[in-house]
Design an enzyme around this catalytic site. Structure first.
Site, PDB file in Angstrom:
ATOM      1  N   GLY A 271       0.674  -1.266   0.099  1.00 20.44           N
ATOM      2  CA  GLY A 271      -0.025   0.008   0.081  1.00 20.44           C
ATOM      3  C   GLY A 271       0.956   1.277  -0.080  1.00 20.44           C
ATOM      4  O   GLY A 271       2.192   1.211  -0.182  1.00 20.44           O
ATOM      5  N   ASP A 312      -3.303  12.419  -3.890  1.00 20.18           N
ATOM      6  CA  ASP A 312      -3.108  11.140  -2.799  1.00 20.18           C
ATOM      7  C   ASP A 312      -3.032  11.711  -1.251  1.00 20.18           C
ATOM      8  O   ASP A 312      -3.362  11.016  -0.458  1.00 20.18           O
ATOM      9  CB  ASP A 312      -1.862  10.536  -3.026  1.00 20.18           C
ATOM     10  N   HIS A 444     -21.086  -3.593 -33.516  1.00 20.59           N
ATOM     11  CA  HIS A 444     -20.540  -4.967 -33.576  1.00 20.59           C
ATOM     12  C   HIS A 444     -19.847  -5.351 -34.435  1.00 20.59           C
ATOM     13  O   HIS A 444     -19.566  -4.745 -35.493  1.00 20.59           O
ATOM     14  CB  HIS A 444     -22.230  -5.700 -33.744  1.00 20.59           C
TER      15      HIS A 444
HETATM   16  P1  FAD Z   1       2.196  12.265  -7.092  1.00 27.69           P
HETATM   17  O1  FAD Z   1       2.090  11.728  -8.156  1.00 27.69           O
HETATM   18  O2  FAD Z   1       2.701  11.427  -5.750  1.00 27.69           O
HETATM   19  O3  FAD Z   1       3.071  13.385  -6.954  1.00 27.69           O
HETATM   20  C1  FAD Z   1       3.495  14.280  -5.730  1.00 27.69           C
HETATM   21  C2  FAD Z   1       4.723  15.109  -6.224  1.00 27.69           C
HETATM   22  O4  FAD Z   1       4.957  15.986  -4.944  1.00 27.69           O
HETATM   23  C3  FAD Z   1       6.003  14.265  -6.716  1.00 27.69           C
HETATM   24  O5  FAD Z   1       6.806  14.706  -7.762  1.00 27.69           O
HETATM   25  C4  FAD Z   1       6.966  14.796  -5.143  1.00 27.69           C
HETATM   26  O6  FAD Z   1       8.257  14.842  -5.784  1.00 27.69           O
HETATM   27  C5  FAD Z   1       6.223  16.245  -4.981  1.00 27.69           C
HETATM   28  N1  FAD Z   1       6.683  16.572  -3.743  1.00 27.69           N
HETATM   29  C6  FAD Z   1       6.290  16.037  -2.353  1.00 27.69           C
HETATM   30  N2  FAD Z   1       6.732  16.826  -1.292  1.00 27.69           N
HETATM   31  C7  FAD Z   1       7.139  17.822  -1.975  1.00 27.69           C
HETATM   32  C8  FAD Z   1       7.748  19.140  -1.386  1.00 27.69           C
HETATM   33  N3  FAD Z   1       8.023  19.242  -0.040  1.00 27.69           N
HETATM   34  N4  FAD Z   1       8.458  20.028  -2.110  1.00 27.69           N
HETATM   35  C9  FAD Z   1       8.269  19.997  -3.379  1.00 27.69           C
HETATM   36  N5  FAD Z   1       7.599  18.680  -4.069  1.00 27.69           N
HETATM   37  C10 FAD Z   1       7.180  17.571  -3.358  1.00 27.69           C
HETATM   38  N6  FAD Z   1      -3.086   5.616 -10.475  1.00 27.69           N
HETATM   39  C11 FAD Z   1      -4.029   5.281 -11.487  1.00 27.69           C
HETATM   40  O7  FAD Z   1      -4.774   6.167 -11.525  1.00 27.69           O
HETATM   41  N7  FAD Z   1      -3.638   4.209 -12.552  1.00 27.69           N
HETATM   42  C12 FAD Z   1      -2.951   3.595 -12.518  1.00 27.69           C
HETATM   43  O8  FAD Z   1      -2.654   2.750 -13.305  1.00 27.69           O
HETATM   44  C13 FAD Z   1      -1.976   3.681 -11.385  1.00 27.69           C
HETATM   45  N8  FAD Z   1      -0.836   2.543 -11.296  1.00 27.69           N
HETATM   46  C14 FAD Z   1       0.076   3.039 -10.208  1.00 27.69           C
HETATM   47  C15 FAD Z   1       1.050   2.087 -10.410  1.00 27.69           C
HETATM   48  C16 FAD Z   1       2.210   2.446  -9.294  1.00 27.69           C
HETATM   49  C17 FAD Z   1       3.373   1.365  -9.522  1.00 27.69           C
HETATM   50  C18 FAD Z   1       1.930   3.301  -8.556  1.00 27.69           C
HETATM   51  C19 FAD Z   1       3.058   3.218  -7.280  1.00 27.69           C
HETATM   52  C20 FAD Z   1       0.961   4.015  -8.355  1.00 27.69           C
HETATM   53  C21 FAD Z   1       0.004   3.915  -9.537  1.00 27.69           C
HETATM   54  N9  FAD Z   1      -1.351   4.959  -9.483  1.00 27.69           N
HETATM   55  C22 FAD Z   1      -2.088   4.598 -10.485  1.00 27.69           C
HETATM   56  C23 FAD Z   1      -1.490   5.680  -8.312  1.00 27.69           C
HETATM   57  C24 FAD Z   1      -0.980   7.243  -9.034  1.00 27.69           C
HETATM   58  O9  FAD Z   1       0.363   7.204  -9.296  1.00 27.69           O
HETATM   59  C25 FAD Z   1      -1.077   8.179  -8.057  1.00 27.69           C
HETATM   60  O10 FAD Z   1      -2.620   8.146  -7.380  1.00 27.69           O
HETATM   61  C26 FAD Z   1      -1.037   9.771  -8.444  1.00 27.69           C
HETATM   62  O11 FAD Z   1       0.345   9.727  -8.809  1.00 27.69           O
HETATM   63  C27 FAD Z   1      -1.159  10.711  -7.460  1.00 27.69           C
HETATM   64  O12 FAD Z   1      -0.912  11.985  -7.948  1.00 27.69           O
HETATM   65  P2  FAD Z   1      -0.600  13.227  -7.064  1.00 27.69           P
HETATM   66  O13 FAD Z   1      -0.582  14.276  -7.650  1.00 27.69           O
HETATM   67  O14 FAD Z   1      -1.551  13.142  -5.730  1.00 27.69           O
HETATM   68  O15 FAD Z   1       0.950  12.798  -6.082  1.00 27.69           O
END
Ligand code: FAD
Length: 474
Positions: A271, A312, A444
């Site tokens: 997770g 997230d 189809h």
């Molecule tokens: P993230 O993509 O996690 O981006 C957060 C960003 O914030 C990062 O670039 C990080 O460097 C930056 N950051 C953090 N703290 C700081 C700070 N203090 N200063 C500056 N920058 C910072 N989701 C789907 O919908 N479909 C899929 O098929 C799917 N497959 C996945 C497969 C894998 C192996 C994994 C690990 C995840 C998958 N996910 C999938 C989930 C998806 O990647 C996440 O839900 C998505 O990336 C969340 O987006 P986000 O913008 O919230 O955060």
């Protein structure tokens, strides 16, 4: 060196949530600053959705090639060059990350590379390679995402133990892999590696793989895993591991019985947890809830005026498309437009084989909630297009409200389920009823016919399946 900037909107984190929010702000005429400590595109583009789907696609091709004889196509022995596969995958990622950079440039989003931390509720300090930048912002959007959960005794060392990020960058194909965690990421990667030639064993603590999903779907996938030669231990806990004679020995406990599994790599996918470490949220007057998420309302506003959070870091489901929608809402609200996160359903896709996709309420949830519903199920084995694709495992299930006949949920396990779910999401979002789907002409022979047939089956009217005796009229 230190400098100061001021902006109407600052977005922290450039994943699907952050970069989408910055672009939408730019579309509204607000030129935001977008800060990320890593690569543009965040988890999804760099170590998540995209690289995993590239590896899965390559693995599926290898598997299809091995089984093409059935169609009279003789390919011969299939060999896998993992380094070349990873290079192709990296090129795909690079193109997409470059695309985000171009979009930012083209729309006037200013990108600052560095780690952000709050100084107070209107000021953020960014630690860059060349010094610090202090950014004063009227509105701040936190989109810092999530990171993999670690479990005691299995800290990733990128030698024996890897998390999903490590598994997407392996230099060579492991002979044997133990996957700890039978959720979607573990199964997607486990199946991909099995198809590439690794002997995979999955260890799952709950009594079914894909906990939370329709048990009928989990059971079908379980059978498919066996066909792929993947061993699955349910109700099993990983206790620790040790280095053996040139191999890793993983200790597990299954139903109270101790067991060991020898392997070359251990993939931990138990997770993900929200990430806000180092942001100094307290400095802005923000607090995490007891599960480590930032609480927001339907306008993505945190408890502190002017600070928003998306993706997230605000809660489940941790999916890129949920982050995209939340990004739109936050940007629209900052721009003074009426907007709220009020989606009727968020599709969830699992890129296993067969693929799985759900939207709205699943059958076991409808039952648990005591809903008055009808369920229709249509097997891909009865669908022409599935047969012509030689992919007949699985079914489409539709749940409709017994009284209003509104479509409440769809669950698919089968070929291209990831694509099929889009129609279901649109139908549920628009409040479609039985007739809306039944009267829509579906081309189809295509796979979406399965959805129409499943909806028809809910009233015993499927064209290509015999109705259950109870549904036969007269
Ligand atoms: P993230 O993509 O996690 O981006 C957060 C960003 O914030 C990062 O670039 C990080 O460097 C930056 N950051 C953090 N703290 C700081 C700070 N203090 N200063 C500056 N920058 C910072 N989701 C789907 O919908 N479909 C899929 O098929 C799917 N497959 C996945 C497969 C894998 C192996 C994994 C690990 C995840 C998958 N996910 C999938 C989930 C998806 O990647 C996440 O839900 C998505 O990336 C969340 O987006 P986000 O913008 O919230 O955060």
């Amino acid at each position: 060196m230190s400098s100061t900037k001021s902006t109407k909107a600052l977005v922290i984190g450039a994943g699907p949530g952050g970069y989408a929010c910055a672009l939408r702000l730019a579309h509204h005429g607000i030129k935001p600053i977008l800060v990320d400590k890593g690569a543009l595109g965040g988890t999804c583009l760099n170590v998540g959705c995209i690289p995993s789907k590239a590896v899965i696609t390559a693995a599926k091709l290898a598997d299809k090639a091995r089984h093409a004889d059935v169609m009279g196509i003789h390919i011969g022995e299939v060999s896998v060059d993992l380094a070349a596969l990873m290079k192709w995958k990296d090129d795909v990622v690079k193109k997409l990350v470059g695309g985000v950079a171009q979009l930012c440039k083209g729309t006037g989003v200013e990108v600052v590379a560095g780690r952000a931390a709050f100084r107070n509720k209107g000021e953020v300090e960014v630690f860059t390679d060349s010094g610090t930048v202090v950014i004063q912002a009227e509105n701040i959007v936190i989109a810092t995402g999530s990171v993999p959960i670690e479990i005691p005794g299995f800290k990733p060392d990128n030698e024996r133990v890897v998390d999903s990020t490590g598994a997407l960058a392996l230099p060579a194909l492991p002979g044997r892999m133990v996957v700890i965690g039978g959720g979607y990421i573990g199964l997607e990667l486990g199946i991909a590696y099995a198809k590439l030639g690794t002997k995979v064993t999955v260890v799952e603590a709950m009594n079914q793989i894909l906990p939370g999903f329709d048990p009928e779907i989990a059971k079908l996938l379980d059978r498919k895993l066996k066909k792929l030669g993947i061993d699955v231990f349910l109700k099993a806990k990983a206790k620790g591991w040790s280095e053996g004679n040139g191999e890793a020995i993983v200790g597990i406990e299954v139903d109270g019985q101790a067991k060991t599994l020898a392997c070359d790599k251990i993939l931990v996918t138990v997770g993900r947890r929200p990430f806000s470490t180092g942001l100094n949220l307290e400095g802005a007057g923000l607090k995490l809830n007891d599960r480590g998420f930032l609480a927001v309302d339907d306008k993505m506003r945190t408890a502190v005026a002017g600070i928003y959070a998306i993706g997230d870091v605000v809660g489940n489901p941790m999916l890129a498309h949920k982050a995209y929608r939340e990004a739109d809402v936050a940007a629209d609200v900052i721009a003074g437009l009426p907007a709220a996160f009020d989606a009727r359903c968020i599709p969830a896709v699992v890129f296993t084989d067969p693929e799985i996709a759900t939207c709205g309420v699943m059958e076991h949830e409808a039952k648990a909630q005591g809903l008055d519903y009808k369920v229709g199920k249509f097997p891909f084995a009865a669908l022409g297009r599935a047969m012509t694709a030689a992919e007949t495992d699985g079914f489409c299930k539709a749940i409709i409200d017994a009284r209003t006949e509104e479509l409440l949920g769809v669950a698919v396990i089968g070929p291209n389920a990831s694509d099929l779910i889009a129609e279901a999401a649109l139908a549920i979002e628009m409040g479609a009823v039985f007739d809306d789907v039944a009267l829509t002409i579906h081309a189809h022979p295509t796979l979406p016919e399965a959805l129409k047939e499943a909806v028809l089956a809910a009233k015993g009217e499927a064209l290509h399946a015999l109705p259950s005796p109870a549904a036969v009229k007269g």
